[in-house]
Every structure is written in C-alpha cells, then in structure tokens.
Design an enzyme around this catalytic site. Sequence first.
Site, PDB file in Angstrom:
ATOM      1  N   GLU A 245     -17.475   7.452  -7.934  1.00 60.29           N
ATOM      2  CA  GLU A 245     -18.907   7.144  -8.106  1.00 60.29           C
ATOM      3  C   GLU A 245     -19.642   8.423  -7.760  1.00 60.29           C
ATOM      4  O   GLU A 245     -19.766   8.767  -6.584  1.00 60.29           O
ATOM      5  CB  GLU A 245     -19.331   6.025  -7.147  1.00 60.29           C
ATOM      6  CG  GLU A 245     -18.682   4.686  -7.400  1.00 60.29           C
ATOM      7  CD  GLU A 245     -19.240   3.992  -8.624  1.00 60.29           C
ATOM      8  OE1 GLU A 245     -20.247   4.457  -9.178  1.00 60.29           O
ATOM      9  OE2 GLU A 245     -18.645   3.000  -9.042  1.00 60.29           O
ATOM     10  N   CYS A 279     -28.672   7.751  -5.615  1.00 60.77           N
ATOM     11  CA  CYS A 279     -27.862   8.184  -6.763  1.00 60.77           C
ATOM     12  C   CYS A 279     -28.449   7.646  -8.065  1.00 60.77           C
ATOM     13  O   CYS A 279     -28.404   8.307  -9.088  1.00 60.77           O
ATOM     14  CB  CYS A 279     -26.412   7.756  -6.592  1.00 60.77           C
ATOM     15  SG  CYS A 279     -26.201   5.994  -6.369  1.00 60.77           S
TER      16      CYS A 279
HETATM   17  P1  NDP Z   1     -20.739  14.873  -0.953  1.00 62.73           P
HETATM   18  O1  NDP Z   1     -20.023  14.974  -2.242  1.00 62.73           O
HETATM   19  O2  NDP Z   1     -21.190  16.094  -0.276  1.00 62.73           O
HETATM   20  O3  NDP Z   1     -19.839  14.086   0.109  1.00 62.73           O
HETATM   21  C1  NDP Z   1     -19.336  12.787  -0.130  1.00 62.73           C
HETATM   22  C2  NDP Z   1     -18.203  12.519   0.837  1.00 62.73           C
HETATM   23  O4  NDP Z   1     -17.084  13.339   0.499  1.00 62.73           O
HETATM   24  C3  NDP Z   1     -18.547  12.840   2.287  1.00 62.73           C
HETATM   25  O5  NDP Z   1     -17.955  11.876   3.138  1.00 62.73           O
HETATM   26  C4  NDP Z   1     -17.912  14.192   2.458  1.00 62.73           C
HETATM   27  O6  NDP Z   1     -17.611  14.485   3.783  1.00 62.73           O
HETATM   28  C5  NDP Z   1     -16.636  14.024   1.656  1.00 62.73           C
HETATM   29  N1  NDP Z   1     -15.990  15.283   1.264  1.00 62.73           N
HETATM   30  C6  NDP Z   1     -16.529  16.521   1.219  1.00 62.73           C
HETATM   31  N2  NDP Z   1     -15.608  17.420   0.779  1.00 62.73           N
HETATM   32  C7  NDP Z   1     -14.473  16.734   0.529  1.00 62.73           C
HETATM   33  C8  NDP Z   1     -13.181  17.085   0.027  1.00 62.73           C
HETATM   34  N3  NDP Z   1     -12.877  18.334  -0.316  1.00 62.73           N
HETATM   35  N4  NDP Z   1     -12.266  16.103  -0.116  1.00 62.73           N
HETATM   36  C9  NDP Z   1     -12.575  14.814   0.197  1.00 62.73           C
HETATM   37  N5  NDP Z   1     -13.774  14.419   0.674  1.00 62.73           N
HETATM   38  C10 NDP Z   1     -14.719  15.362   0.836  1.00 62.73           C
HETATM   39  O7  NDP Z   1     -21.948  13.868  -1.241  1.00 62.73           O
HETATM   40  P2  NDP Z   1     -23.138  13.479  -0.290  1.00 62.73           P
HETATM   41  O8  NDP Z   1     -22.603  12.875   0.982  1.00 62.73           O
HETATM   42  O9  NDP Z   1     -24.075  14.625  -0.212  1.00 62.73           O
HETATM   43  O10 NDP Z   1     -23.810  12.277  -1.095  1.00 62.73           O
HETATM   44  C11 NDP Z   1     -24.786  12.460  -2.062  1.00 62.73           C
HETATM   45  C12 NDP Z   1     -24.181  12.355  -3.450  1.00 62.73           C
HETATM   46  O11 NDP Z   1     -23.582  11.082  -3.608  1.00 62.73           O
HETATM   47  C13 NDP Z   1     -25.221  12.470  -4.550  1.00 62.73           C
HETATM   48  O12 NDP Z   1     -24.731  13.275  -5.585  1.00 62.73           O
HETATM   49  C14 NDP Z   1     -25.363  11.028  -5.027  1.00 62.73           C
HETATM   50  O13 NDP Z   1     -25.807  10.921  -6.337  1.00 62.73           O
HETATM   51  C15 NDP Z   1     -23.978  10.527  -4.861  1.00 62.73           C
HETATM   52  N6  NDP Z   1     -23.984   9.076  -4.791  1.00 62.73           N
HETATM   53  C16 NDP Z   1     -23.432   8.368  -5.820  1.00 62.73           C
HETATM   54  C17 NDP Z   1     -23.458   6.995  -5.818  1.00 62.73           C
HETATM   55  C18 NDP Z   1     -22.821   6.221  -6.917  1.00 62.73           C
HETATM   56  O14 NDP Z   1     -22.532   5.041  -6.707  1.00 62.73           O
HETATM   57  N7  NDP Z   1     -22.546   6.759  -8.086  1.00 62.73           N
HETATM   58  C19 NDP Z   1     -24.074   6.237  -4.709  1.00 62.73           C
HETATM   59  C20 NDP Z   1     -24.607   7.078  -3.665  1.00 62.73           C
HETATM   60  C21 NDP Z   1     -24.552   8.446  -3.731  1.00 62.73           C
HETATM   61  P3  NDP Z   1     -18.669  15.321   4.656  1.00 62.73           P
HETATM   62  O15 NDP Z   1     -19.970  14.574   4.581  1.00 62.73           O
HETATM   63  O16 NDP Z   1     -18.052  15.268   5.989  1.00 62.73           O
HETATM   64  O17 NDP Z   1     -18.741  16.673   4.009  1.00 62.73           O
END
Ligand code: NDP
Length: 497
Positions: A245, A279
């Site tokens: 997602e 999102c």
């Molecule tokens: P990120 O992609 O920065 O992070 C998402 C999660 O992935 C966090 O828990 C992060 O950890 C983790 N992560 C980071 N790097 C890695 C890696 N290399 N391998 C595995 N996991 C990793 O997103 P955001 O938290 O900034 O969220 C915002 C984004 O989410 C926006 O783009 C939004 O549109 C999207 N979103 C999509 C939704 C949907 O249903 N389609 C719903 C809600 C949001 P850490 O935070 O510790 O870096």
Amino acid sequence: MTAVRTPGVPVIDNGELVSTNPASGALAGRFPIAGPEDVAAAVRRGRAAAAWWSGLGFAGRRARLLRWRALLANRMNELAQLCHLEGGKPVPDALIEIVSAIDHLDWAARNAKRVLGHHRVRSRLLVAEFSAHLEYQPYGVIGVIGPWNYPVLTPLGSIVYALAAGNAVVHKPSEYTPAVGQWLSDTFAEVVDEQPVFQVVHGLGEVGAALCRSGVDKLAFTGSTATAKKVMATCAETLTPVLLEAGGKDAMIVDADADVAAAAQACVWGALTNAGQTCIGIERVYAVEPVYDAFVSAVVERAGRLTVGEDGDIGPITMPGQLDTIRRHIEDAVARGGRAVLGGPSAVQPPYVHPTVLVDVPEDAAAVREETFGPTVTIRRVRDADEAVALANALPYGLGGSVFGRRRAMAVARRLRGGMTAVNSTLTFVGMPSLPFGGVGDSGFGRIHGDDGLREFGRAKAITRRRGPSPLPAMTFERTPRQVARIAAIVRRLYGR
Ligand code: NDP
C-alpha cells in the site's frame, strides 16, 4: 543518532527509540530497539502462537477479536490522546480514525468465516464425478510494516484482517509512532494472553528490513513508494509474498452539474484533514469551466476559516523533514506561474503549515506530480470531464479519488485510474469495511479491507473429492483409446460451436 533532538524526530538513546511530540517535544515513550535476532525470535514465537490461534477456528477467534473491539471502543479516548501526543494529530481526527478501525475489526471478525471458510463449489460436466472444495488457510506469521500518518487505522487495516484469517502478526510501526503501535499490541495481549499472537518490534528502517528477511510468511507494507520498492526487493530474496500500500496523488473532479458548495466542503476536508498527511488525501482538483470560479472561492473561504495549532483543525507536520518537501512544492509552483489564492510560501511556519490553495500551476510542477503530504491543494480549470479524467489519470500513481456531479458521476468514477473513488464525497471508501482498499501502479498492489482484504491473508486451498466412479475416465492410464475418443467427441459437441 544522539539524544540532542528536534521535536518529533525520533532518536536512539541507550538502545532505545525515543518518541516525542512534533510541536512540544514532549516524551511519548521509549522502546527497546530490536536487533535482527530479536526480530527472528519474535517470528519464531509468532509461529507457535499462529498454530494455537488458527486452531481456535473462526468462532474462537471471532469471540476474542470482538472482546478486543469492545476494549478499543471503551478506551478510544486514551488511544486518541496518545495519537495526539505522539503524532500531533488533532484529537477529534484521532477519534474518527479509531472509530473506523473499530468498525473494520468488527467486520473482519464477523465475516472471516463466510469469506475464508470451507465452501463447496460447482463441479463441471467433464469432471462431474468429483466434488470441489475451496477454503483459505492462514499463511502463518504476517509481518506488518506501517506508516505514521494513520498509526491506528492503517496498520490495523492489515492486522485485523490477518488475525481474523487465522495468522499471527509481527508489527513494525513507524519510528515516528512506536507508542501507538505498542499500545495496540499491549491491549490485544490483555484480551488474548495465552500466546503472543500480535507482537510488535521497534526500530528504524533496518528493523523493517530485518522483518522482511525474518522468514515471515507474507509481508504487508504501507508507506512510501520508494520504500515499497526496497521492501519488495528484500522480500524477493526469500520469495516472501508482499502486499504493498504505497503513496498517491489523488485527484478530485468537479463536473458542471455538481453541488459546488458540497464539493468545496468535501475538498477542504479531503485535502486538509490530518494536515494533508493522508495517502488518499485530495492533492489535485480539476474543476470544469462553468463551476470553476465559484468552486475556488468556496474552497478558499472554507479553508481560510480552519484553525492551525496545538488544538486547531490543522495540527503540526508529524515528520519535520516533510516541511522541506511542502515548502519546495509551494515555492516551485509559484515560481512556475502558479498563484496562491490562500497561503503560499509564507504558510510554512514549522512545525505547522497553514492551508494553501494553488491555482494555475503547470501540470509538470512538483505540486501536481509528486506527493506533497501537506495541507495544500492545486485546482485547475478544465474544459470538461473528459479533460479532467485524462489529467487525473496522467500520473504513475493510482490510489483513490473523488468525483462531484450528477448525471455522469458514476461513469467518470469508473474511468478514474485507481482502486477507489468516492462520488459526491471524499475519502469515504476507507471507512467502508465491506469494500476493498488498495492501489494500482506506483500506489502498489494487493488489497486490504473487504472480502479481498481477508483473502489477501489466506492461501487458497483447493480439494477435489471423488464422489463416484468415472463414466469416462480421463486422468488414469486405465482409460482406453475408445474412451479418449468419446471424451474428445463430447468436447467437440459441447464447445466446438
Ligand atoms: P516510509 O516509506 O518512510 O516508511 C514506512 C515504513 O517502512 C516505516 O515503518 C519505516 O520505518 C519502514 N521502512 C523504512 N525503510 C525500510 C526498509 N528498507 N525496509 C523495510 N521497512 C522500511 O513511509 P512513511 O512512514 O513516511 O509514510 C507515509 C507514506 O505512506 C506516504 O507515501 C503515504 O502515501 C503512504 N501511505 C499509504 C497508504 C495506503 O494505504 N496506500 C496509507 C497510509 C500511508 P521507519 O519509520 O522506522 O523508517
């Protein structure tokens, strides 16, 4: 990382993740960082728990999930306060998010058996001597990686469906919202204390990567498109299936026969709720010529009345680094001929951003093409709904969207590229548990919510069972050439016309 900090930026101190409020810097919680061994151990514990949980059957799981639902309903204020403390989200917004998550939990618990349980399906004439059986069996342990913007609804959109399907879960919340993630797991354990069915591991991105490599049976990720690609690449090492997602750049179309006042009100909500950190937030609007001026005025009037601040309609930007992206998008739009009819570059006042409405922004500007994730929206005048659909569909993202209008609204909704469209409202599909939720293209693939969301967490298991002798045996070396000829003749007669 050091213990010197900017409010809201998580730091690691003494092996612990320290989570703080983005406006005041107030402490939200400290959580031990998990190493790769800790993550692997959690998955091992989860595997044993999954065997017990799946053995409870649909009825046993439903009873426990409904008890957790009751706990969440009774303690929603406590959770909303924690969301407010940790992410800066206004309490009323947090409550609405939690209410929606509770409804999803109720729906998933009540519908899992209908969707995933054993079904007889129809046999076909050529194989009529066999009965056909289908059921969806749990994967085992599901890894769930969540974002910070909706730290309750978004991870639970995967977690409660995975649990209802009979899986155990190991959740890695965003480093910006670990306290909320921990609260969810702790309250589940108050209701289900026999086994660690829903665990949480904390840390930065590398802990998420460790979860991808940990041997989980499926990984459900919600976050940015860039991270989704990394998650998929890491999961490819072990052929771990993924549900992604990712981000969006959702558009709203306002057609000539729209109720302009209602469209403006919904636009302000869809674009600016949660300070635009959504999102499925409306980031672009295409309004047709006859209603454009009235629509822009109504949006500016309503958005201009929103309050910004600690207890305002618009809270702080949760992730301080995002302020640079929002500022860049506004400045670039203005530099390229766009006009701010509300807000503008001066609207960025860390940790807040005041509502900003941009018009006349070229379609190749960052504010139109990239996810801004702030309380901003672009509005463009278009000739008709066809031009609006073409522009709305021109980006690699395809998540949600909205259409306002009467006569053509449903037809336009079908033509919008993406998983979900709201007609005469914005964002409402996310609160409808019976509907699937997910994107296309850069917005990811797979579905949470609804029947499809339950099936996402079960493996289809197909069984054929002989119910009598074969009049014309096909799948055996005992068949005769005459029988094969008869089978071929029947198929020619049945399907050859
Ligand atoms: P990120 O992609 O920065 O992070 C998402 C999660 O992935 C966090 O828990 C992060 O950890 C983790 N992560 C980071 N790097 C890695 C890696 N290399 N391998 C595995 N996991 C990793 O997103 P955001 O938290 O900034 O969220 C915002 C984004 O989410 C926006 O783009 C939004 O549109 C999207 N979103 C999509 C939704 C949907 O249903 N389609 C719903 C809600 C949001 P850490 O935070 O510790 O870096």
